[in-house]
Write a protein that holds these residues in place. Sequence first.
Motif, short mmCIF file in Angstrom:
data_model
loop_
_atom_site.label_atom_id
_atom_site.label_comp_id
_atom_site.label_asym_id
_atom_site.label_seq_id
_atom_site.Cartn_x
_atom_site.Cartn_y
_atom_site.Cartn_z
N VAL A 26 0.88 -1.37 0.09
CA VAL A 26 0.14 -0.20 0.48
C VAL A 26 0.41 1.34 0.08
CG1 VAL A 26 -1.87 1.22 1.73
CG2 VAL A 26 -2.37 -0.93 1.17
N LEU A 27 2.20 1.20 1.35
CA LEU A 27 2.86 2.56 0.75
C LEU A 27 3.64 2.59 -0.28
CD1 LEU A 27 4.03 3.57 3.34
CD2 LEU A 27 6.41 2.88 3.37
N ILE A 28 3.72 1.42 -1.30
CA ILE A 28 4.18 1.86 -2.86
C ILE A 28 3.40 2.69 -3.22
CG2 ILE A 28 4.71 0.62 -4.89
CD1 ILE A 28 6.44 -1.59 -2.95
N ALA A 29 2.01 1.92 -3.36
CA ALA A 29 1.07 2.44 -3.85
C ALA A 29 0.88 4.09 -3.78
CB ALA A 29 -0.24 1.76 -3.52
N ILE A 30 0.77 4.51 -2.43
CA ILE A 30 1.10 5.69 -1.83
C ILE A 30 1.78 6.99 -2.49
CG2 ILE A 30 1.06 7.21 -0.04
CD1 ILE A 30 -0.45 4.94 1.43
N ALA A 31 3.06 5.79 -2.70
CA ALA A 31 4.40 7.43 -3.35
C ALA A 31 4.00 6.72 -4.65
CB ALA A 31 5.54 5.96 -3.23
N TYR A 32 3.52 5.58 -5.40
CA TYR A 32 3.72 5.97 -6.89
C TYR A 32 2.30 7.03 -6.80
CZ TYR A 32 2.06 3.78 -11.72
OH TYR A 32 1.83 3.90 -12.89
N GLY A 33 1.70 7.09 -6.18
CA GLY A 33 0.42 7.99 -6.59
C GLY A 33 0.58 9.73 -6.25
N VAL A 34 1.47 9.61 -5.03
CA VAL A 34 1.45 10.96 -4.59
C VAL A 34 3.43 11.30 -5.61
CG1 VAL A 34 2.56 12.56 -2.80
CG2 VAL A 34 1.15 10.89 -2.26
N GLY A 35 3.53 10.35 -5.78
CA GLY A 35 5.18 10.79 -6.60
C GLY A 35 4.46 10.67 -8.26
N ALA A 36 3.52 10.71 -8.48
CA ALA A 36 3.19 10.98 -10.04
C ALA A 36 4.00 11.94 -10.96
CB ALA A 36 1.17 11.15 -10.27
N GLU A 37 4.77 12.25 -10.50
CA GLU A 37 5.40 14.33 -10.96
C GLU A 37 6.80 13.27 -11.52
OE1 GLU A 37 3.88 17.57 -10.88
OE2 GLU A 37 5.18 17.00 -12.64
N ALA A 38 7.29 12.58 -10.48
CA ALA A 38 8.17 11.85 -10.70
C ALA A 38 8.09 11.28 -12.07
CB ALA A 38 9.02 11.63 -9.30
N VAL A 39 7.43 9.60 -11.07
CA VAL A 39 7.37 8.62 -12.44
C VAL A 39 6.66 9.24 -14.19
CG1 VAL A 39 6.35 6.41 -12.39
CG2 VAL A 39 6.46 7.39 -10.42
N TYR A 40 5.77 10.35 -13.88
CA TYR A 40 5.51 9.97 -15.44
C TYR A 40 6.15 11.04 -16.59
CZ TYR A 40 2.94 12.42 -18.38
OH TYR A 40 1.65 13.05 -19.89
N PRO A 41 7.64 10.56 -16.20
CA PRO A 41 8.78 10.93 -17.30
C PRO A 41 8.79 9.11 -17.63
CG PRO A 41 9.62 12.39 -15.95
CD PRO A 41 8.54 11.32 -15.17
N PHE A 42 9.33 8.30 -17.00
CA PHE A 42 9.40 6.85 -17.74
C PHE A 42 7.91 6.80 -18.25
CE2 PHE A 42 12.21 7.54 -13.40
CZ PHE A 42 12.96 6.91 -14.17
N ILE A 43 6.78 6.87 -17.49
CA ILE A 43 5.26 6.36 -18.42
C ILE A 43 5.06 6.79 -19.24
CG2 ILE A 43 2.76 6.77 -17.96
CD1 ILE A 43 3.53 5.00 -15.87
N GLN A 44 6.00 8.53 -19.87
CA GLN A 44 5.64 9.15 -21.38
C GLN A 44 6.54 8.27 -22.01
OE1 GLN A 44 6.57 12.65 -20.40
NE2 GLN A 44 4.78 13.86 -22.13
N MET A 45 7.76 7.91 -21.92
CA MET A 45 8.91 6.66 -22.41
C MET A 45 8.36 5.98 -22.82
SD MET A 45 13.15 6.99 -21.11
CE MET A 45 14.44 6.09 -22.56
N ALA A 46 7.36 4.83 -21.41
CA ALA A 46 6.85 3.70 -21.89
C ALA A 46 5.83 4.11 -23.48
CB ALA A 46 6.21 3.44 -20.53
N ALA A 47 5.24 4.87 -23.09
CA ALA A 47 4.17 5.67 -24.06
C ALA A 47 5.04 5.56 -25.94
CB ALA A 47 3.05 5.77 -23.21
#
Lengths: 142, 493
Positions: free
Chosen positions: B456-477
């Motif tokens: 659950v902690l990872i899930a929260i971090a993934y949501g709250v840190g969406a800004e940091a994750v977003y470049p990776f997602i962008q690259m994946a898409a």
Amino acid sequence: MKKKPNDLILQTVTTVISFIIILFSIHLFFAGHYTPGGGFIGGLMTAAALVLLLLAYDIKTLNTILPFDYRLMTAAGLMIAVLTGAGALLFNQPFLTHAYDYFNLPLLGETSLHTAVLFDIGVYLVVIGVTMTIIQTIGESE
Amino acid sequence: MINLPLLPILIPLLAAVLLMFFPKRIKAQRTIALIGIAGTIIASIVLAAEVKANGIQTVNLGSWPAPYGIPLVSDMLSVLLVLTSSILTFFVVWYAIYYMNESYERFFFYIGVMFLLVGINGAFTTGDIFNLFVFFEVFLIASYMLIVLGGKSGQLRESIKYVLINVISSALFVAAVAYLYSVVGTLNMANVSQRITELGSPGIVSVIAIFFLLVFGLKGAIFPLYFWLPGSYSAPPIPILALFGALLTKVGVYSIMRTYTLFFYHDQGLTHQILAVLALLSIVVGVIGAVAYRDVRTIIIYNIVIAVGVILYGVSAMTPAALEGAVFYLLHDMIIKAALFLLIGIMIALAGSSHLNQMGGMIRDYPRIGWTYFVAALALAGIPPLSGFVGKLLIVQGGFETGDMIGPLLILLSSLLVLYSAMKIFMNGFWGTPKEYHGVSAKHANRLWVPAAGLVLIAIAYGVGAEAVYPFIQMAAEPLIDPSIYIEAVLKE
């Protein structure tokens, strides 16, 4: 009372035939490098010889003649195959890249030695191990 | 290290083989399994960093050059999925150590899990459509073993269904690959895409696209092919269910995502329209199931169908926002589903039953479990700033961009009902009058809580840190939006 089956002929023939089958399976195994054959079919044929022994005698006899743990054999075969493939990692080559060369061996003369044989030995052991585990598991319940 | 994309497959494989030598020594099994998965996670992180820095990584197995041999292709999408799967498996195995009976652990449980991970990571990484089938078989055979583990009568009944369905869909898979091969004459996925474009995408390709949708839809449980899922998934013990629910259906979803963006993007009016309709129907059916049942397992299982629908709707829209959303939501759903299954697993262990009528008032004695579940339920429904929100937002935005009104509104409406179904568990299970429980002890429940809370902690971090994750997602898409990126990386032209 159940009559004891008369399988004298089967047993006598099996003792001879199974050796021939095993020898042929080994021939198939080595032939497999450039011609039809290889670890899979060789392993199946060896397993067929063992199953023939199993039919003619019984599980107990076969376990006394060949005291192998077939599950361990499967694991060992997998390990050999995976490690052979992974060996390429040590030389920074893509996984499963094989190496071969020609060597002058005594008696055999110029022979090609190929790391694919090691991989095939792994396959051979896995096939025997899995086939025999399946057949023994089915047979044991009787 | 040119073999980097291979390591997340090779490490669990080696661990699995090693475990086969001493299946009865439980402590060694647990330790080696955890070390093996930890190694896989580290390898995936290194690989992700490498892909981020230097773009798509490929290995041609056995040094056979690209269109002829089998390539492993790690683009950002596959790396992120591999990383998420490995992390999930780690937490689930940790949980299973406390949850599973010793009799299960003796019967090759850890070996099965490791082979499952090999197959899943392989399916995410491979760049060859037939090899994809092979890796499907690897994890399916491991899953056959895991689903019958225990051998209870209900389990055997459901596993026969499960095996039958999967054997049939595997046969269809091979047939579909054969059709594709007969048209394009290659199995390398990048090359297939290239050939379809060269041939001008004849009508038969659309037929094959539907065929593939049928195959992957059976695995991924979309409407109307989800029928086997609620029954089969309720059979095995919770840790196995968590792995199946979080990972197996997602491999089907990933495969649809990959093939529909790489191969079958020419005739979108037909193929993607059908995909969109089926995705929306999956959402509707899933919501009905999730709202109707009062069995905690079944509720969460129907939520899998909803999530599959939401992700695939994003794929069908095919706009950059929708595809990014689909990737984001896919990763989110893997994490949160695993977390939810682990949490309801604790409830079931406490109450000794999976029916809500047998539960109530758990929050008095187990406040930590209750509030962890509450956060997980909010994340599932996509309440900002938790992880479901960003993905759904992007998918809905992408849906509106295509001019579709019904789809996005349906997804928004489904979020409310998803929240209701998850809150139903919270209100009936944690609120209300406390009951006497004869299940596991409180100490044991708290031990089980730790890995679930970690997820659950990872899930929260993934949501709250969406800004940091977003470049990776962008690259994946990116390769999903523009297939030529993928093709160039594999064929190196």
